[in-house]
Design a protein around this motif. Sequence first.
Motif, PDB file in Angstrom:
ATOM      1  N   ARG A   1       0.843  -1.205   0.000  1.00 57.01           N
ATOM      2  CA  ARG A   1       0.000   0.000   0.000  1.00 57.01           C
ATOM      3  C   ARG A   1       0.875   1.251   0.000  1.00 57.01           C
ATOM      4  O   ARG A   1       0.613   2.209  -0.734  1.00 57.01           O
ATOM      5  CB  ARG A   1      -0.925   0.010   1.214  1.00 57.01           C
ATOM      6  CG  ARG A   1      -1.895   1.185   1.247  1.00 57.01           C
ATOM      7  CD  ARG A   1      -2.720   1.230   2.520  1.00 57.01           C
ATOM      8  NE  ARG A   1      -1.926   1.452   3.702  1.00 57.01           N
ATOM      9  CZ  ARG A   1      -1.425   2.643   4.076  1.00 57.01           C
ATOM     10  NH1 ARG A   1      -1.652   3.710   3.341  1.00 57.01           N
ATOM     11  NH2 ARG A   1      -0.719   2.762   5.170  1.00 57.01           N
ATOM     12  N   LEU A   2       1.925   1.245   0.804  1.00 53.50           N
ATOM     13  CA  LEU A   2       2.820   2.397   0.850  1.00 53.50           C
ATOM     14  C   LEU A   2       3.502   2.635  -0.491  1.00 53.50           C
ATOM     15  O   LEU A   2       3.616   3.766  -0.953  1.00 53.50           O
ATOM     16  CB  LEU A   2       3.877   2.205   1.939  1.00 53.50           C
ATOM     17  CG  LEU A   2       3.398   2.398   3.367  1.00 53.50           C
ATOM     18  CD1 LEU A   2       4.473   1.963   4.349  1.00 53.50           C
ATOM     19  CD2 LEU A   2       3.000   3.842   3.624  1.00 53.50           C
TER      20      LEU A   2
ATOM     21  N   LEU B   1       3.829   9.299  -5.225  1.00 55.62           N
ATOM     22  CA  LEU B   1       4.871  10.142  -4.645  1.00 55.62           C
ATOM     23  C   LEU B   1       5.812   9.319  -3.768  1.00 55.62           C
ATOM     24  O   LEU B   1       7.030   9.486  -3.828  1.00 55.62           O
ATOM     25  CB  LEU B   1       4.270  11.306  -3.848  1.00 55.62           C
ATOM     26  CG  LEU B   1       5.285  12.260  -3.200  1.00 55.62           C
ATOM     27  CD1 LEU B   1       6.277  12.815  -4.228  1.00 55.62           C
ATOM     28  CD2 LEU B   1       4.565  13.389  -2.475  1.00 55.62           C
ATOM     29  N   ARG B   2       5.248   8.419  -2.956  1.00 59.34           N
ATOM     30  CA  ARG B   2       6.117   7.567  -2.121  1.00 59.34           C
ATOM     31  C   ARG B   2       6.981   6.670  -2.996  1.00 59.34           C
ATOM     32  O   ARG B   2       8.161   6.457  -2.697  1.00 59.34           O
ATOM     33  CB  ARG B   2       5.288   6.747  -1.140  1.00 59.34           C
ATOM     34  CG  ARG B   2       4.823   7.561   0.050  1.00 59.34           C
ATOM     35  CD  ARG B   2       4.264   6.700   1.147  1.00 59.34           C
ATOM     36  NE  ARG B   2       3.034   6.050   0.790  1.00 59.34           N
ATOM     37  CZ  ARG B   2       1.818   6.520   1.068  1.00 59.34           C
ATOM     38  NH1 ARG B   2       1.668   7.666   1.699  1.00 59.34           N
ATOM     39  NH2 ARG B   2       0.754   5.864   0.707  1.00 59.34           N
ATOM     40  N   ALA B   3       6.422   6.149  -4.086  1.00 63.84           N
ATOM     41  CA  ALA B   3       7.219   5.319  -4.997  1.00 63.84           C
ATOM     42  C   ALA B   3       8.356   6.144  -5.588  1.00 63.84           C
ATOM     43  O   ALA B   3       9.493   5.660  -5.718  1.00 63.84           O
ATOM     44  CB  ALA B   3       6.328   4.745  -6.100  1.00 63.84           C
ATOM     45  N   ARG B   4       8.093   7.389  -5.923  1.00 64.46           N
ATOM     46  CA  ARG B   4       9.135   8.272  -6.462  1.00 64.46           C
ATOM     47  C   ARG B   4      10.209   8.529  -5.413  1.00 64.46           C
ATOM     48  O   ARG B   4      11.402   8.508  -5.716  1.00 64.46           O
ATOM     49  CB  ARG B   4       8.498   9.587  -6.923  1.00 64.46           C
ATOM     50  CG  ARG B   4       9.453  10.639  -7.381  1.00 64.46           C
ATOM     51  CD  ARG B   4       9.607  10.631  -8.884  1.00 64.46           C
ATOM     52  NE  ARG B   4      10.302  11.836  -9.311  1.00 64.46           N
ATOM     53  CZ  ARG B   4      11.564  11.849  -9.710  1.00 64.46           C
ATOM     54  NH1 ARG B   4      12.249  10.754  -9.782  1.00 64.46           N
ATOM     55  NH2 ARG B   4      12.137  12.980 -10.066  1.00 64.46           N
ATOM     56  N   ILE B   5       9.793   8.788  -4.178  1.00 58.41           N
ATOM     57  CA  ILE B   5      10.751   9.016  -3.086  1.00 58.41           C
ATOM     58  C   ILE B   5      11.624   7.786  -2.887  1.00 58.41           C
ATOM     59  O   ILE B   5      12.848   7.896  -2.760  1.00 58.41           O
ATOM     60  CB  ILE B   5      10.010   9.404  -1.784  1.00 58.41           C
ATOM     61  CG1 ILE B   5       9.403  10.799  -1.921  1.00 58.41           C
ATOM     62  CG2 ILE B   5      10.942   9.332  -0.575  1.00 58.41           C
ATOM     63  CD1 ILE B   5       8.452  11.203  -0.810  1.00 58.41           C
ATOM     64  N   VAL B   6      11.020   6.611  -2.878  1.00 56.32           N
ATOM     65  CA  VAL B   6      11.783   5.370  -2.723  1.00 56.32           C
ATOM     66  C   VAL B   6      12.783   5.223  -3.865  1.00 56.32           C
ATOM     67  O   VAL B   6      13.942   4.860  -3.658  1.00 56.32           O
ATOM     68  CB  VAL B   6      10.837   4.145  -2.620  1.00 56.32           C
ATOM     69  CG1 VAL B   6      11.590   2.841  -2.776  1.00 56.32           C
ATOM     70  CG2 VAL B   6      10.102   4.179  -1.285  1.00 56.32           C
ATOM     71  N   GLY B   7      12.347   5.512  -5.081  1.00 56.28           N
ATOM     72  CA  GLY B   7      13.243   5.435  -6.227  1.00 56.28           C
ATOM     73  C   GLY B   7      14.418   6.395  -6.115  1.00 56.28           C
ATOM     74  O   GLY B   7      15.558   6.041  -6.426  1.00 56.28           O
ATOM     75  N   LEU B   8      14.154   7.598  -5.651  1.00 52.26           N
ATOM     76  CA  LEU B   8      15.228   8.577  -5.472  1.00 52.26           C
ATOM     77  C   LEU B   8      16.189   8.148  -4.369  1.00 52.26           C
ATOM     78  O   LEU B   8      17.407   8.282  -4.503  1.00 52.26           O
ATOM     79  CB  LEU B   8      14.638   9.957  -5.161  1.00 52.26           C
ATOM     80  CG  LEU B   8      13.904  10.634  -6.315  1.00 52.26           C
ATOM     81  CD1 LEU B   8      13.081  11.815  -5.814  1.00 52.26           C
ATOM     82  CD2 LEU B   8      14.894  11.078  -7.386  1.00 52.26           C
TER      83      LEU B   8
ATOM     84  N   LYS C   1       7.511  10.230   6.899  1.00 54.49           N
ATOM     85  CA  LYS C   1       7.094   9.706   8.203  1.00 54.49           C
ATOM     86  C   LYS C   1       6.482   8.315   8.040  1.00 54.49           C
ATOM     87  O   LYS C   1       6.809   7.378   8.779  1.00 54.49           O
ATOM     88  CB  LYS C   1       6.090  10.653   8.863  1.00 54.49           C
ATOM     89  CG  LYS C   1       5.575  10.155  10.194  1.00 54.49           C
ATOM     90  CD  LYS C   1       4.569  11.125  10.778  1.00 54.49           C
ATOM     91  CE  LYS C   1       4.108  10.607  12.121  1.00 54.49           C
ATOM     92  NZ  LYS C   1       2.695  10.423  12.212  1.00 54.49           N
ATOM     93  N   LEU C   2       5.612   8.151   7.067  1.00 53.98           N
ATOM     94  CA  LEU C   2       4.999   6.845   6.821  1.00 53.98           C
ATOM     95  C   LEU C   2       6.038   5.808   6.408  1.00 53.98           C
ATOM     96  O   LEU C   2       5.988   4.653   6.852  1.00 53.98           O
ATOM     97  CB  LEU C   2       3.915   6.961   5.752  1.00 53.98           C
ATOM     98  CG  LEU C   2       2.679   7.777   6.126  1.00 53.98           C
ATOM     99  CD1 LEU C   2       1.790   7.984   4.911  1.00 53.98           C
ATOM    100  CD2 LEU C   2       1.925   7.110   7.253  1.00 53.98           C
ATOM    101  N   LEU C   3       6.974   6.216   5.569  1.00 55.93           N
ATOM    102  CA  LEU C   3       8.029   5.291   5.131  1.00 55.93           C
ATOM    103  C   LEU C   3       8.945   4.903   6.295  1.00 55.93           C
ATOM    104  O   LEU C   3       9.396   3.755   6.381  1.00 55.93           O
ATOM    105  CB  LEU C   3       8.832   5.914   3.985  1.00 55.93           C
ATOM    106  CG  LEU C   3       8.071   6.085   2.667  1.00 55.93           C
ATOM    107  CD1 LEU C   3       8.861   6.951   1.693  1.00 55.93           C
ATOM    108  CD2 LEU C   3       7.741   4.731   2.060  1.00 55.93           C
ATOM    109  N   ARG C   4       9.210   5.851   7.190  1.00 59.64           N
ATOM    110  CA  ARG C   4      10.013   5.537   8.395  1.00 59.64           C
ATOM    111  C   ARG C   4       9.267   4.575   9.301  1.00 59.64           C
ATOM    112  O   ARG C   4       9.837   3.620   9.814  1.00 59.64           O
ATOM    113  CB  ARG C   4      10.349   6.816   9.162  1.00 59.64           C
ATOM    114  CG  ARG C   4      11.572   7.532   8.709  1.00 59.64           C
ATOM    115  CD  ARG C   4      12.054   8.596   9.696  1.00 59.64           C
ATOM    116  NE  ARG C   4      11.021   9.251  10.474  1.00 59.64           N
ATOM    117  CZ  ARG C   4      10.367  10.349  10.115  1.00 59.64           C
ATOM    118  NH1 ARG C   4      10.627  10.932   8.961  1.00 59.64           N
ATOM    119  NH2 ARG C   4       9.455  10.887  10.901  1.00 59.64           N
ATOM    120  N   GLU C   5       7.983   4.832   9.523  1.00 58.61           N
ATOM    121  CA  GLU C   5       7.175   3.974  10.390  1.00 58.61           C
ATOM    122  C   GLU C   5       7.102   2.550   9.854  1.00 58.61           C
ATOM    123  O   GLU C   5       7.024   1.603  10.621  1.00 58.61           O
ATOM    124  CB  GLU C   5       5.775   4.559  10.563  1.00 58.61           C
ATOM    125  CG  GLU C   5       5.749   5.808  11.414  1.00 58.61           C
ATOM    126  CD  GLU C   5       4.399   6.495  11.433  1.00 58.61           C
ATOM    127  OE1 GLU C   5       3.489   6.099  10.661  1.00 58.61           O
ATOM    128  OE2 GLU C   5       4.247   7.444  12.230  1.00 58.61           O
TER     129      GLU C   5
END
Length: 105
Positions: free
Chosen positions: A14-15, A20-27, A54-58
């Motif tokens: 889900r995350l 945007l989260r997928a883009r952040i992870v890619g970066l 914050k969600l990715l850290r959690e």
Amino acid sequence: MSAPVDVLPTEVLRLLADPLRARIVGLLAKESLCTCHLVEETGASQTNVSNHLKLLREADLVVSEPAGRYTYYRLRPQVLRALATTLTELADVADAGAQERRPCP
């Protein structure tokens, strides 16, 4: 086998499904970045990027590292490897059971 193949890590999926989260992870896969870099790269607001981080850290997908007045974020590749292993195992089960058919009552 790490987990039953019929139980996918839905929280991680889900995350990662958010664009945007997928883009952040890619970066973050390429290098450690601070929030200001991520804002610049994504065009999202600082508040929005911070909320996603914050969600990715959690979820333990990223870790933060203070560096003076900045905080850098780094991807934890082992979480992605565990997800990849689970998906590979699911694909292996699907290959093995491709010709199986449960009889109807």
